[in-house]
Design a protein around this motif. Structure first.
Motif, short mmCIF file in Angstrom:
data_model
loop_
_atom_site.label_atom_id
_atom_site.label_comp_id
_atom_site.label_asym_id
_atom_site.label_seq_id
_atom_site.Cartn_x
_atom_site.Cartn_y
_atom_site.Cartn_z
N GLY A 1 44.76 41.86 38.10
CA GLY A 1 45.05 40.63 38.81
C GLY A 1 43.81 39.77 39.02
O GLY A 1 43.87 38.53 38.93
N ARG A 2 42.68 40.40 39.30
CA ARG A 2 41.43 39.66 39.46
C ARG A 2 41.04 38.97 38.15
O ARG A 2 40.61 37.81 38.15
N ILE A 3 41.19 39.67 37.04
CA ILE A 3 40.87 39.07 35.74
C ILE A 3 41.79 37.88 35.48
O ILE A 3 41.36 36.80 35.05
N GLU A 4 43.07 38.06 35.77
CA GLU A 4 44.04 36.98 35.51
C GLU A 4 43.74 35.74 36.35
O GLU A 4 43.86 34.61 35.86
N ALA B 1 47.30 31.89 37.60
CA ALA B 1 47.64 32.26 38.98
C ALA B 1 49.03 32.86 39.08
O ALA B 1 49.25 33.80 39.86
N ALA B 2 49.98 32.35 38.33
CA ALA B 2 51.35 32.86 38.42
C ALA B 2 51.42 34.32 37.96
O ALA B 2 52.07 35.15 38.60
N ARG B 3 50.73 34.62 36.88
CA ARG B 3 50.71 36.01 36.40
C ARG B 3 49.96 36.90 37.38
O ARG B 3 50.37 38.04 37.63
N ALA B 4 48.87 36.40 37.93
CA ALA B 4 48.10 37.18 38.89
C ALA B 4 48.95 37.53 40.11
O ALA B 4 48.85 38.63 40.66
N GLN B 5 49.78 36.59 40.56
CA GLN B 5 50.64 36.84 41.71
C GLN B 5 51.54 38.06 41.48
O GLN B 5 51.67 38.93 42.34
N ARG C 1 52.40 44.19 42.16
CA ARG C 1 52.45 45.58 41.68
C ARG C 1 51.32 46.40 42.31
O ARG C 1 51.49 47.58 42.65
N ALA C 2 50.15 45.78 42.47
CA ALA C 2 49.04 46.49 43.12
C ALA C 2 49.38 46.83 44.56
O ALA C 2 49.08 47.93 45.04
N ALA D 1 45.74 35.74 48.92
CA ALA D 1 45.46 34.53 49.70
C ALA D 1 44.68 33.51 48.88
O ALA D 1 44.78 32.30 49.14
N PHE D 2 43.90 33.98 47.91
CA PHE D 2 43.16 33.03 47.06
C PHE D 2 44.11 32.07 46.35
O PHE D 2 43.78 30.91 46.12
N ILE D 3 45.29 32.55 45.97
CA ILE D 3 46.19 31.75 45.14
C ILE D 3 46.66 30.50 45.87
O ILE D 3 46.45 29.38 45.37
#
Length: 411
Positions: free
Chosen positions: A169-172, A179-183, A188-189, A210-212
């Motif tokens: 998620g951090r890489i994404e 951002a959408a994929r990271a969310q 999952r994390a 919260a960064f998103i």
């Protein structure tokens, strides 16, 4: 007696979706809070069809992934199948059998942790486009292994899996700017951290979520997620490093949303927390918290001072950070150089600004970091009034050279 953990799958999905209490989810669905309590119990009843559809719609997962055993006697063995196995199936990964699975030895947790630890270290030097698929493959392995473990082995495997999803998620978010994929990956994390019953790792995941909204200027959503992160951290005990990092994350979000005074107060609080912890002692810092240090906190501070218009203070802070960075902190170096360039651009010193920006581009050619390139582009936009000066044209030659342009577009 130890209290059963209940339906951690539903609890994790509820928090990640922004419903920080059972009452909030009940209000969104138009049901009583007592019904939500039953769903989050150890034996959740299958929801009525209309309510079930609404539940899957607002939480983004099917009912089995949310921890509901199928009706009609097709009971899933909860010790064998987890939310993570269901997640793997939902995203098109190999299906995990629910019957006759093998029991893995206790050593599997240590072996899986070793790879997770290696990926954590590789993040600082390996190109994100190279490391990301490796992390996802490792997470796929974890999804397959977890249903075959039990007890402490299961807990350790789940924690390592949560960290792997967090890395992905951090890489994404930070490197691939998706951002959408990271969310979804961070969800999952969080679910994996719930399986591990690791509240500190859960706090770290929630703070990353919260960064998103923070980057998007949605202050209310960012603050809500930070409240959840701090709630999880209180279940720790949390180290001063983790508590200070939570302050720094919230300060970053406040800065992005234009509230620099609040951000500076949060950074001051983080500095006080670290100073107090150094004097009186603190719980051990989690091994996975390798993205934060006193130097990183100072980098947060310098950026906030810049955004607040405190240019002399920002220059002094950022120069001290640049001197203190370890040689391995190449990604952070590009961000700091970009911020120094922004300081000089704001101070009306285009030559100095271009000098720092070119140094950042030199570093980006060695170690790509999308956040660093964003900083350079922001500086170039700030230099529009000086774009006919020689130093700016030379910066353009570097910024829009073949290698830099192709690398930026490829990512």
């Amino acid at each position: 007696m130890v209290r059963p953990p209940g339906n951690t799958r539903l609890k994790s999905a509820r928090v990640a979706a922004g419903y920080h209490s059972q009452q909030a989810l009940a209000d969104a669905l138009g049901v009583g809070v007592r019904q939500v309590r039953r769903w989050e119990s150890d034996t959740p009843p299958w929801p009525q069809p209309e309510v079930g559809q609404a539940l899957t719609r607002i939480l983004g997962q099917d009912l089995e992934s949310l921890g509901f055993p199928p009706p009609g006697g097709a009971q899933v063995d909860r010790g064998r199948r987890t939310v993570l196995a269901a997640t793997a199936a939902a995203v098109g990964l190999a299906a995990v059998p629910t019957q006759a699975v093998a029991v893995q030895p206790a050593s599997v947790a240590a072996d899986f942790e070793n790879v997770t630890r290696s990926h954590r270290r590789l993040y600082w030097s390996v190109a994100p486009a190279t490391l990301h698929p490796a992390a996802l493959s490792h997470a796929t392995l974890g999804c397959a292994l977890l249903p075959e473990t039990a007890g402490q082995t299961r807990q350790r495997t789940a924690a390592a899996l949560a960290e792997t999803w967090l890395l992905a998620g951090r890489i994404e978010f930070f490197d691939l700017r998706d951002a959408a994929r990271a969310q979804q990956t961070l969800l999952r994390a969080l679910q994996a951290a719930g399986e591990a019953d690791d509240p500190l790792l859960g706090a770290a995941v929630l703070a990353h979520t919260a960064f998103i909204p923070g980057w998007a200027g949605d202050r209310d959503a960012a603050v809500e997620r930070m409240v959840a992160a701090r709630t999880y951290a209180r279940r720790g005990p949390a180290s001063v490093e983790l508590l200070a990092w939570l302050d720094a994350v919230e300060a970053e979000c406040e800065t992005r949303c234009g509230h620099t005074r609040t951000a500076l107060h949060l950074i001051q609080h983080a500095e006080d927390v670290i100073a107090e912890g150094s004097e009186y002692g603190s719980p051990e810092c989690p091994e996975w918290l390798d993205w934060f240090s006193l130097v990183r906190l100072a980098a947060f501070k310098g950026n906030t001072q810049l955004k607040a218009g405190h240019l002399p203070q920002a220059r002094e802070t950022l120069l001290e950070v640049l001197d203190a960075l370890e040689p391995s902190e190449e990604k952070q170096r590009t961000v700091v150089l970009g911020d120094l360039a922004a300081v000089e651009a704001a101070a009306g010193e285009p030559e100095a600004a271009c000098g720092y920006a070119v140094r950042a581009l030199d570093q980006l050619e060695r170690t790509w970091y999308a956040m660093g390139m964003d900083r350079v582009r922001e500086v170039r936009r700030a230099l529009v009034p000086h774009q006919h000066e020689r130093c700016v044209r030379e910066l353009d030659d570097r910024l829009y050279g073949w290698s830099t342009t192709v690398s930026a577009l490829a990512r």
